[in-house]
Structures are given as structure tokens and as C-alpha cells.
Design a protein around this motif. Structure first.
Motif, PDB file in Angstrom:
ATOM      1  N   HIS A   1     -37.547   3.497  44.835  1.00  0.00           N
ATOM      2  CA  HIS A   1     -36.854   3.339  43.567  1.00  0.00           C
ATOM      3  C   HIS A   1     -35.824   4.459  43.429  1.00  0.00           C
ATOM      4  CE1 HIS A   1     -39.215   0.007  42.195  1.00  0.00           C
ATOM      5  NE2 HIS A   1     -40.361   0.671  42.225  1.00  0.00           N
ATOM      6  N   GLU A   2     -35.007   4.362  42.418  1.00  0.00           N
ATOM      7  CA  GLU A   2     -33.979   5.367  42.168  1.00  0.00           C
ATOM      8  C   GLU A   2     -34.566   6.779  42.167  1.00  0.00           C
ATOM      9  OE1 GLU A   2     -31.117   6.787  38.437  1.00  0.00           O
ATOM     10  OE2 GLU A   2     -32.209   4.879  38.351  1.00  0.00           O
TER      11      GLU A   2
ATOM     12  N   CYS B   1     -31.807   2.282  43.844  1.00  0.00           N
ATOM     13  CA  CYS B   1     -30.871   1.936  42.784  1.00  0.00           C
ATOM     14  C   CYS B   1     -30.107   3.180  42.324  1.00  0.00           C
ATOM     15  CB  CYS B   1     -31.612   1.360  41.580  1.00  0.00           C
ATOM     16  SG  CYS B   1     -32.396  -0.236  41.831  1.00  0.00           S
ATOM     17  N   ASN B   2     -28.829   2.989  41.978  1.00  0.00           N
ATOM     18  CA  ASN B   2     -28.066   3.938  41.163  1.00  0.00           C
ATOM     19  C   ASN B   2     -27.802   5.313  41.768  1.00  0.00           C
ATOM     20  OD1 ASN B   2     -28.062   2.020  39.031  1.00  0.00           O
ATOM     21  ND2 ASN B   2     -30.086   2.712  38.371  1.00  0.00           N
TER      22      ASN B   2
ATOM     23  N   ARG C   1     -25.047   1.023  41.769  1.00  0.00           N
ATOM     24  CA  ARG C   1     -25.669   0.209  40.728  1.00  0.00           C
ATOM     25  C   ARG C   1     -27.071  -0.205  41.167  1.00  0.00           C
ATOM     26  NH1 ARG C   1     -21.717  -1.907  37.056  1.00  0.00           N
ATOM     27  NH2 ARG C   1     -23.512  -2.724  35.920  1.00  0.00           N
ATOM     28  N   ASN C   2     -27.641  -1.172  40.457  1.00  0.00           N
ATOM     29  CA  ASN C   2     -28.972  -1.659  40.823  1.00  0.00           C
ATOM     30  C   ASN C   2     -28.966  -2.227  42.245  1.00  0.00           C
ATOM     31  OD1 ASN C   2     -30.601  -1.008  38.693  1.00  0.00           O
ATOM     32  ND2 ASN C   2     -30.537  -3.014  37.713  1.00  0.00           N
TER      33      ASN C   2
ATOM     34  N   PHE D   1     -35.796   2.065  35.631  1.00  0.00           N
ATOM     35  CA  PHE D   1     -35.401   0.696  35.914  1.00  0.00           C
ATOM     36  C   PHE D   1     -34.326   0.236  34.933  1.00  0.00           C
ATOM     37  CE2 PHE D   1     -39.871   1.369  37.046  1.00  0.00           C
ATOM     38  CZ  PHE D   1     -39.749   1.275  38.424  1.00  0.00           C
ATOM     39  N   ARG D   2     -33.185   0.912  34.995  1.00  0.00           N
ATOM     40  CA  ARG D   2     -32.079   0.609  34.113  1.00  0.00           C
ATOM     41  C   ARG D   2     -30.788   0.771  34.900  1.00  0.00           C
ATOM     42  NH1 ARG D   2     -31.379   3.457  28.181  1.00  0.00           N
ATOM     43  NH2 ARG D   2     -29.837   2.002  27.324  1.00  0.00           N
ATOM     44  N   ASP D   3     -29.945  -0.216  34.837  1.00  0.00           N
ATOM     45  CA  ASP D   3     -28.752  -0.221  35.673  1.00  0.00           C
ATOM     46  C   ASP D   3     -27.744   0.826  35.216  1.00  0.00           C
ATOM     47  OD1 ASP D   3     -26.961  -0.956  37.606  1.00  0.00           O
ATOM     48  OD2 ASP D   3     -26.463  -2.905  36.726  1.00  0.00           O
TER      49      ASP D   3
END
Length: 353
Positions: free
Chosen positions: A155-156, A198-199, A221-222, A301-303
Motif C-alpha cells: 500500500h502507499e 498508490c500515490n 495516483r491510485n 486509501f484515498r487518491d
């Protein structure tokens, strides 16, 4: 007469034994030389696959486990790396014995010349990569001037430490600063770093890597949980003189085409030439860090949004020199249908774009 015949036969026998010994010695020397040559890989690849969180996803009604899919691909790449060495660290969720003591649930694999040389279990030290680096330092035979590639799947990597990252160790922090500061525990410098997260194609992450890597492939981005593809690492095998720039671009293009083939959402895969962007990025990274302090980041979990849309950068956009972005706009959504996208992603409080 018999004695002379016996002595002659004995001489032949001794001569034959000596010849066999010499031939065996030559063979052993050749094998030893071959082993020594094979112990010096032309390149080293390190996979770090985070699995201590939720990584399941669905495509056409079929359920997949993202970390297991990456592990399978990593082993395929490792089996084909006849001239290199590959380390795979699978950061699985740790279970408790009697609810108190952590088991050694994480796995590591060391491939040399296309074969699994060694594997084992381990427990982490803190929330970072210290234990993985220790195993690498103890087992690697590729230290030196050969090409170095690291790939991180997860994850990010958050910009701040206030967010829980590991489900089985929620008390352990993990963030951009910790991640980038521990990369030198493996190698002082990487030719290529792939961030399948992500991100993380953001100003803060890229500036933190200015003295850690030459090229970075990441998404601003995502990024779908099916992850970036590492199949093009085979170029290290088939084209021994492939440049890091060409390798980075090949991985980005292959990943972009793969994700675009089935996703209806936005797809962004960027290539960042770190020495080039470092000539202008420090002040922008500082501005972005100040921007992050103006609001609370509540979830990973936010773009992101395109950095050009931030008030902080509207008057003075972040340059694009030393970057390349592969972008496909989404098939739905009114505000999301912009054909252009910069290679820079930024967190925004409103997050409407």
C-alpha cells in the motif's frame, strides 16, 4: 620373465591412476572455477512484498490475493535470472502463539543463477526494513558494481507516521522517511527503484530518494492492487548492456499496458530521473510538506490529485523535466475526465479531483 611382466603391468596401472587423479584434479578445478564465476552475479534484484494488510481484489468475479500474485511472478523472474541473484522478502502477517508471542511468519528466498539457493523464516525488527537488510547483507554475493534493482509492493508508503501500516503490528510506524532512510542498509545506491504503491509519485517521496536511486518507477495516483509488472526485468538477462533508463521505461510501459487492458479507472505510471529532478525539486518538496501540515491525513486509501490543481502550485507548477508519465483517463466520472495529467500527485484536503 614373470617378474618383468608384473612390473610392467604395475607401471601401467600406476600411470593410469596418476592420469585419473590429474584429470579429476583438472575437473575439480574447472568446477571450482565455474562455481566462483557463478558466485559473482551480474545484477541483483530485491523484491519486498508487503502482505501484512488487506490485499485481496476481484477481476471479473474472480478473487485474487495481490501479494501471492506478486510472489509467483517474482519467483518466475528469479528462476530466469541465470546471470544474477534475486532476493524475495514476503512480509506476511504475523500470528501469535497463545496470543502473546509472535511466530516467524515472514519468508525470504535467495536465488542464485536461476536456482533457489536458500530460504528461511524471520520476524521483523520495528516497522521498517532493518531485518530484511540484515539477511541481504549476510547472504548476498552481489555486492559491488553490478546493477542493483529494488521493487517494493504494498500500500502507499505514507508521508506521515500517524497512520497504522502493519495490521499485525499496529504500534509500529512506517513512513516515507523511515523507508528512504533504511534503503542504504541494503545498498548505498540503487540503479532502479520500483514503487508498486498508490500515490508515491509525489514530491516528498521523490526528494527523499535523491541520493538513494538513479531512476524510480511509481504512480502519482491510485494504483490497482494487481500491481506493476516486473516481467521486463528479464532484459537484465537478455540484454546485459541495457541502460537503466531503458529498463525503467520498459517496466513502466509494460505495467501501463497491462493495467490499461482491464481497468476502467485512471491509470498513471511515471518514470523519474532522480538526479535530474533533484536540481529543482527540494523547494517544491518543502512547499508540499508544509501543505500536508494544514490538514489531517486520516486514511491511506484515498487518491491523490494532480499537483497542478493545488493552490500551492497553481502559480508555480512543479517542472516536469526528468520525468515521463503514462496516463489513461478514466472511462467514467465528470471531474475525472481530464486528458492531461502531470507526473506529480499530491494529497489534498478536499480531494475532489
Amino acid at each position: 620373465m614373470c617378474r618383468a611382466f608384473f612390473m610392467k603391468q604395475l607401471f601401467y596401472l600406476i600411470s593410469w591412476i596418476v592420469c585419473l587423479a590429474v584429470l579429476a584434479g583438472c575437473s575439480a578445478s574447472e568446477k571450482a572455477m565455474d562455481l566462483r564465476q557463478k558466485s559473482k552475479p551480474e545484477y541483483s534484484i530485491i523484491y519486498i512484498i508487503h502482505a501484512d494488510a488487506s490485499y485481496s481484489y476481484h477481476i471479473n468475479g474472480k478473487r485474487y490475493q495481490a501479494d501471492e500474485e506478486v510472489l509467483s511472478e517474482a519467483k518466475q523472474v528469479a528462476a530466469g535470472a541465470k546471470k544474477g541473484e534475486v532476493f524475495i522478502f514476503h512480509q506476511k502477517r504475523e500470528k501469535k502463539i497463545l496470543g502473546l508471542f509472535s511466530r516467524k511468519d515472514r519468508r525470504w528466498y535467495h536465488y542464485k543463477n536461476g536456482r533457489l539457493a536458500e530460504q528461511g523464516k524471520y520476524s521483523p525488527e520495528g516497522g521498517g526494513l532493518r531485518k530484511e537488510a540484515e539477511i541481504y547483507q549476510n547472504k548476498s554475493t552481489g555486492k559491488g558494481n553490478n546493477q542493483k534493482v529494488m521493487l517494493y509492493f504494498g500500500h502507499e508508503v505514507p508521508s506521515e507516521t500517524s497512520l497504522s501500516y502493519h495490521q499485525s503490528r499496529p504500534e509500529q510506524s512506517f513512513d516515507t522517511e523511515l523507508f528512504s532512510s533504511q534503503l542504504p542498509l541494503f545498498e548505498s545506491f540503487f540503479d532502479l527503484l520500483v514503487l508498486s504503491t498508490c500515490n508515491n509519485g509525489n514530491p516528498l517521496m521523490m526528494e527523499s530518494l535523491h541520493d538513494k536511486a538513479k531512476y524510480v518507477v511509481a504512480s502519482p495516483r491510485n494504483l490497482h492492487l494487481s500491481h506493476l509488472s516486473s516481467r521486463k526485468l528479464q532484459l537484465l538477462e537478455s540484454q546485459s548492456q541495457v541502460s537503466t533508463e531503458a529498463l525503467s521505461d520498459s517496466i513502466a510501459v509494460d505495467s501501463f499496458e497491462y493495467l490499461s487492458s482491464f481497468l476502467q479507472t485512471r491509470v498513471t505510471v511515471g518514470v523519474y530521473d532522480i538526479p535530474t529532478i533533484h536540481t529543482y525539486l527540494p523547494s517544491y518538496a518543502e512547499t508540499y510538506e508544509e501543505h500536508l501540515q494544514t490538514f489531517e491525513q486520516k486514511t491511506l486509501f484515498r487518491d491523490n490529485t494532480d499537483c497542478v490543481l493545488l493552490d500551492s502550485f497553481k502559480a508555480n507548477p512543479i517542472p516536469e523535466r526528468g520525468t515521463k508519465l503514462y496516463h489513461k483517463q478514466p472511462a467514467f466520472g465528470v471531474k475525472e475526465k481530464q486528458a492531461y495529467h502531470s507526473p506529480w500527485g499530491c494529497r489534498n484536503a478536499s480531494q475532489s479531483n
